[in-house]
Scaffold this active site. Structure first.
Site, short mmCIF file in Angstrom:
data_model
loop_
_atom_site.label_atom_id
_atom_site.label_comp_id
_atom_site.label_asym_id
_atom_site.label_seq_id
_atom_site.Cartn_x
_atom_site.Cartn_y
_atom_site.Cartn_z
N CYS A 100 -2.18 7.16 9.26
CA CYS A 100 -1.13 6.49 10.02
C CYS A 100 -1.65 5.29 10.80
O CYS A 100 -2.62 5.40 11.56
CB CYS A 100 -0.63 7.52 11.03
SG CYS A 100 1.10 7.73 10.98
N GLU A 118 0.83 -1.21 0.00
CA GLU A 118 0.00 0.00 0.00
C GLU A 118 0.86 1.26 0.00
O GLU A 118 1.90 1.32 0.67
CB GLU A 118 -0.92 0.00 1.21
CG GLU A 118 -2.08 -0.95 1.02
CD GLU A 118 -2.91 -1.11 2.27
OE1 GLU A 118 -3.98 -0.51 2.34
OE2 GLU A 118 -2.47 -1.84 3.17
N CYS A 143 2.98 -3.52 17.21
CA CYS A 143 2.49 -2.31 17.89
C CYS A 143 0.97 -2.44 18.03
O CYS A 143 0.27 -2.65 17.03
CB CYS A 143 2.85 -1.07 17.09
SG CYS A 143 4.62 -0.93 16.79
N CYS A 153 -1.73 -0.40 15.89
CA CYS A 153 -1.53 -0.33 14.44
C CYS A 153 -2.22 -1.51 13.74
O CYS A 153 -2.02 -2.67 14.11
CB CYS A 153 -0.04 -0.34 14.14
SG CYS A 153 0.32 -0.48 12.39
N CYS A 163 3.65 8.47 0.82
CA CYS A 163 4.01 7.60 1.95
C CYS A 163 4.14 6.18 1.39
O CYS A 163 3.16 5.61 0.91
CB CYS A 163 2.91 7.70 3.01
SG CYS A 163 3.20 6.59 4.39
S1 SF4 Z 1 3.81 -0.70 10.64
FE1 SF4 Z 1 2.63 -0.71 12.54
S2 SF4 Z 1 3.33 -2.53 13.64
FE2 SF4 Z 1 4.85 -2.05 12.08
S3 SF4 Z 1 6.37 -0.75 13.12
FE3 SF4 Z 1 4.90 0.62 12.11
S4 SF4 Z 1 3.41 1.06 13.75
FE4 SF4 Z 1 4.53 -0.78 14.41
#
Ligand code: SF4
Length: 397
Positions: free
Chosen positions: A383, A132, A156, A159, A145
């Protein structure tokens, strides 16, 4: 009789890939003098080659260096994604190139257009994995991006990409191609962008786990005979891969660095960003200090802090964060990013008042703080939202 382009490896993998539709990186057979297949060589993705590498590659085909320069300009300056479009090359050369190489490997599956003008492209690699890319138009400068991995191995908890797990790291060619796809869509094939273009490595994946691909892609993208987007216009964000922060501190031509903090204590960061268990805050901030010392004039280094309502956004968290950065003598700008909510993530964005209060505490303790405006939330382009979502209505490709 010679078998026409039959590739045993490809056919063996076909069952595995049967649910994945796009396979464009065909293999080519290497034959002995009697025509038997002795090896299978995948076609070369030309966007993965630097200018000098392309000269050697084309030279091996018995073609002079000026042809390589023509091909490089066709790929990176005119942004052509097929050999047929390269009509300034002799037909025979295009056929020869087509048998051993490919100018593009990403297939655009859908394109989503946000009410705020942001565009998200959902693409597939030659082996069927999602990639993406997001194009964010701005008044004076546009931002692309890009992703460095398909999925992400870091977990994380705020996310959406984390939920895909790691599918694989992207190649340099796949990173370069994302920029070409976004520019062609925004401006037309080969058309000069109306604004300057900034790049941010903040899409899917942890860029520092695809470090070699990333750095090679950035050097190809910087070529003045091609896209000519220099490292000074690129920012790469890491969740805290300490050895790579230290390595970047030694590189002279490098992108700007952003480090995602997410929490002011190890206890909380271990939960929100489990990479912290490997490299806790003291180690991470030690590496950040080393990087800060290596900064040259005009280079930017920022911290990012995603703000999760009632989780990490209290005044006490702000004081802890300011004290932590001050203890390490890091007077680095902090970008506050209100969380972009997305099912099934269990978090909500902090209120505007909370963000402002957090910001003024940081500022009162001598840390410059800014609030980042989310873009493309309605198309899962903001994000932390990239997870190959298909719910939004795709605009026409
Ligand atoms: S894409 Fe998501 S899970 Fe991977 S480092 Fe970035 S914030 Fe963390």
């Amino acid at each position: 009789m010679k078998s026409a382009g039959f590739c045993p490896t490809f056919h063996k993998l076909e069952g595995y890939f049967s649910s994945r539709k796009f396979i464009t990186l065909r293999c080519r057979p290497k034959r002995s003098s009697d025509g038997k297949i002795t090896a299978v060589i995948p076609r070369q993705h030309l966007l993965a080659l630097t200018g000098p590498e392309l000269v050697s590659f084309i030279g091996e085909l018995g073609e002079p260096a000026f042809r390589a320069r023509q091909v490089f300009a066709a790929l990176h300056h005119r942004r052509l994604r097929s050999f047929e479009e390269m009509t300034d090359l002799p037909k025979e050369l295009r056929a020869k190139l087509d048998s051993v190489a490919t100018p593009s490997t990403l297939n655009i599956e859908s394109r989503y257009l946000s009410a705020d003008g942001t565009r998200r492209y959902l693409m597939k690699t030659h082996d069927g994995l999602p990639v993406e890319t997001v194009f964010i138009p701005e008044e004076r400068r546009d931002t692309i991006c890009f992703s460095s991995q398909s999925g992400c191995p870091l977990q994380c908890s705020f996310c959406l990409t984390a939920q895909l797990g790691l599918l694989r790291s992207l190649t340099p060619g796949e990173i370069v191609e994302q920029v070409i796809v976004a520019l062609n869509d925004a401006y037309g094939v080969g058309q000069k962008p109306q604004h300057g273009t900034n790049l941010v490595g903040m899409g899917a994946g942890e860029p520092f786990l695809a470090f070699e691909s990333l750095m090679k892609a950035l050097s190809i993208i910087a070529d003045p005979n091609g896209l000519h987007i220099v490292p000074n216009r690129v920012t790469v964000s890491t969740a805290g891969i300490v050895p790579r922060i230290r390595e970047l501190a030694t590189v002279s031509e490098r992108p700007h660095l952003a480090v995602s903090l997410g929490a002011p204590t190890d206890e909380q960061r271990n939960v929100l960003m489990p990479i912290n268990r490997k490299w806790p805050l003291a180690e991470l901030l030690g590496a950040c200090k080393e990087f800060e010392r290596s900064l040259k004039r005009g280079e930017r280094f920022t911290f990012e802090y995603v703000m999760l309502r009632d989780v990490n956004d209290s005044d006490e968290h702000a004081r802890q964060l300011a004290n932590l950065l001050n203890r390490h003598e890091l007077r680095v700008k902090v970008n506050l990013i209100p969380h972009n909510a997305a099912e099934p993530l269990p978090y909500h964005p902090s209120s505007r008042g909370r963000v402002e209060s957090f910001k003024s505490i940081l500022e009162a303790k001598g840390l410059p703080a800014f609030v980042r405006r989310p873009r493309g939330q309605d198309i899962f382009a903001a994000c932390g939202q990239l997870a190959a979502r298909r719910e939004a209505n795709p605009a026409q490709v």
